[in-house]
Design a protein around this motif. Structure first.
Motif, PDB file in Angstrom:
ATOM      1  N   LEU A  71       0.826  -1.220   0.000  1.00 16.61           N
ATOM      2  CA  LEU A  71       0.000   0.000   0.000  1.00 16.61           C
ATOM      3  C   LEU A  71       0.857   1.265   0.000  1.00 16.61           C
ATOM      4  N   ALA A  72       2.081   1.143   0.496  1.00 17.72           N
ATOM      5  CA  ALA A  72       3.006   2.278   0.471  1.00 17.72           C
ATOM      6  C   ALA A  72       3.653   2.445  -0.908  1.00 17.72           C
ATOM      7  N   GLY A  73       3.275   1.592  -1.839  1.00 20.25           N
ATOM      8  CA  GLY A  73       3.783   1.698  -3.199  1.00 20.25           C
ATOM      9  C   GLY A  73       5.073   0.938  -3.446  1.00 20.25           C
ATOM     10  N   ARG A  74       5.483   0.124  -2.490  1.00 19.22           N
ATOM     11  CA  ARG A  74       6.720  -0.636  -2.656  1.00 19.22           C
ATOM     12  C   ARG A  74       6.530  -1.818  -3.586  1.00 19.22           C
ATOM     13  N   ARG A  75       7.608  -2.204  -4.229  1.00 20.45           N
ATOM     14  CA  ARG A  75       7.706  -3.442  -4.994  1.00 20.45           C
ATOM     15  C   ARG A  75       8.619  -4.333  -4.166  1.00 20.45           C
ATOM     16  N   ILE A  76       8.119  -5.479  -3.715  1.00 22.70           N
ATOM     17  CA  ILE A  76       8.910  -6.286  -2.784  1.00 22.70           C
ATOM     18  C   ILE A  76       9.178  -7.685  -3.339  1.00 22.70           C
ATOM     19  N   THR A  77      10.284  -8.258  -2.875  1.00 24.13           N
ATOM     20  CA  THR A  77      10.695  -9.604  -3.264  1.00 24.13           C
ATOM     21  C   THR A  77      10.725 -10.493  -2.022  1.00 24.13           C
ATOM     22  N   HIS A  78      10.963 -11.763  -2.240  1.00 21.66           N
ATOM     23  CA  HIS A  78      11.074 -12.698  -1.122  1.00 21.66           C
ATOM     24  C   HIS A  78      12.199 -12.288  -0.179  1.00 21.66           C
ATOM     25  N   GLU A  92       8.132 -10.847 -13.078  1.00 22.03           N
ATOM     26  CA  GLU A  92       9.392 -11.581 -13.017  1.00 22.03           C
ATOM     27  C   GLU A  92      10.527 -10.626 -13.343  1.00 22.03           C
ATOM     28  N   ILE A  93      11.548 -10.640 -12.487  1.00 21.52           N
ATOM     29  CA  ILE A  93      12.717  -9.794 -12.705  1.00 21.52           C
ATOM     30  C   ILE A  93      13.972 -10.663 -12.618  1.00 21.52           C
ATOM     31  N   HIS A  94      15.029 -10.220 -13.267  1.00 18.71           N
ATOM     32  CA  HIS A  94      16.315 -10.910 -13.208  1.00 18.71           C
ATOM     33  C   HIS A  94      17.182 -10.249 -12.155  1.00 18.71           C
ATOM     34  N   VAL A  95      17.816 -11.076 -11.329  1.00 19.65           N
ATOM     35  CA  VAL A  95      18.730 -10.581 -10.298  1.00 19.65           C
ATOM     36  C   VAL A  95      20.018 -11.403 -10.359  1.00 19.65           C
ATOM     37  N   PRO A  96      21.139 -10.807  -9.941  1.00 15.32           N
ATOM     38  CA  PRO A  96      22.389 -11.572  -9.921  1.00 15.32           C
ATOM     39  C   PRO A  96      22.412 -12.532  -8.732  1.00 15.32           C
ATOM     40  N   MET A 149      15.765 -15.588 -12.098  1.00 16.56           N
ATOM     41  CA  MET A 149      14.503 -14.886 -12.283  1.00 16.56           C
ATOM     42  C   MET A 149      13.677 -15.086 -11.016  1.00 16.56           C
ATOM     43  N   ILE A 150      13.227 -13.971 -10.418  1.00 18.12           N
ATOM     44  CA  ILE A 150      12.440 -14.035  -9.188  1.00 18.12           C
ATOM     45  C   ILE A 150      11.175 -13.212  -9.345  1.00 18.12           C
ATOM     46  N   GLY A 151      10.249 -13.392  -8.411  1.00 18.73           N
ATOM     47  CA  GLY A 151       9.011 -12.626  -8.418  1.00 18.73           C
ATOM     48  C   GLY A 151       9.165 -11.327  -7.637  1.00 18.73           C
ATOM     49  N   GLU A 152       8.596 -10.277  -8.177  1.00 21.70           N
ATOM     50  CA  GLU A 152       8.543  -8.983  -7.493  1.00 21.70           C
ATOM     51  C   GLU A 152       7.070  -8.608  -7.405  1.00 21.70           C
ATOM     52  N   TYR A 153       6.593  -8.342  -6.202  1.00 22.29           N
ATOM     53  CA  TYR A 153       5.172  -8.151  -5.931  1.00 22.29           C
ATOM     54  C   TYR A 153       4.851  -6.674  -5.746  1.00 22.29           C
TER      55      TYR A 153
END
Length: 122
Positions: free
Chosen positions: A44-51, A81-85, A93-97
């Motif tokens: 709700l604060a507008g963040r995009r979060i990962t695991h 889905e985003i790519h991370v090192p 490739m991981i999920g970003e919510y």
């Protein structure tokens, strides 16, 4: 007859948000003292979060489960889905919510109050 999954048609019987006028969407809020509450406050604060964010900030490795449960409450959480090192130099490739901007707007004042309540509990 086919049915629409709840997370695609979040019409729950809770009324509107914000200034007291009805909106086209209604959402249920979890207990702000739970990890689900903390995750919803982030979104709700507008963040995009990962695991990893969920693990570091809320001590839970189950972000997908929390997102699933929040979707059951009517929140149209997006997963991109985003790519991370990785630590050995490869890419994963991981999920970003996240929540759509219009959902954050529709949550209005009630959403802002929820963020404050969840942050007080952290």
């Amino acid at each position: 007859m086919t049915t629409t999954p709840r997370n695609e048609n979040p019409q729950l019987a809770l009324g509107g948000f914000g200034n007291g006028t009805a909106t086209t969407r209604a959402f249920s809020f979890p207990d702000p003292a739970t990890v689900k509450g903390a995750v919803l406050a982030d979104l709700l604060a507008g963040r995009r979060i990962t695991h990893l964010d969920c693990w570091r900030e809320h001590g839970s490795s189950r972000l997908a489960h929390h997102a699933f449960k929040l979707r059951e409450l009517g929140w149209p959480i997006r997963t991109d889905e985003i790519h991370v090192p990785t630590s050995d130099g490869r890419k994963a490739m991981i999920g970003e919510y996240s929540l759509p901007a219009e959902t954050i707007r529709d949550a209005g004042v009630r959403g802002q109050h929820f963020i404050k309540a969840a942050r007080r509990r952290a």
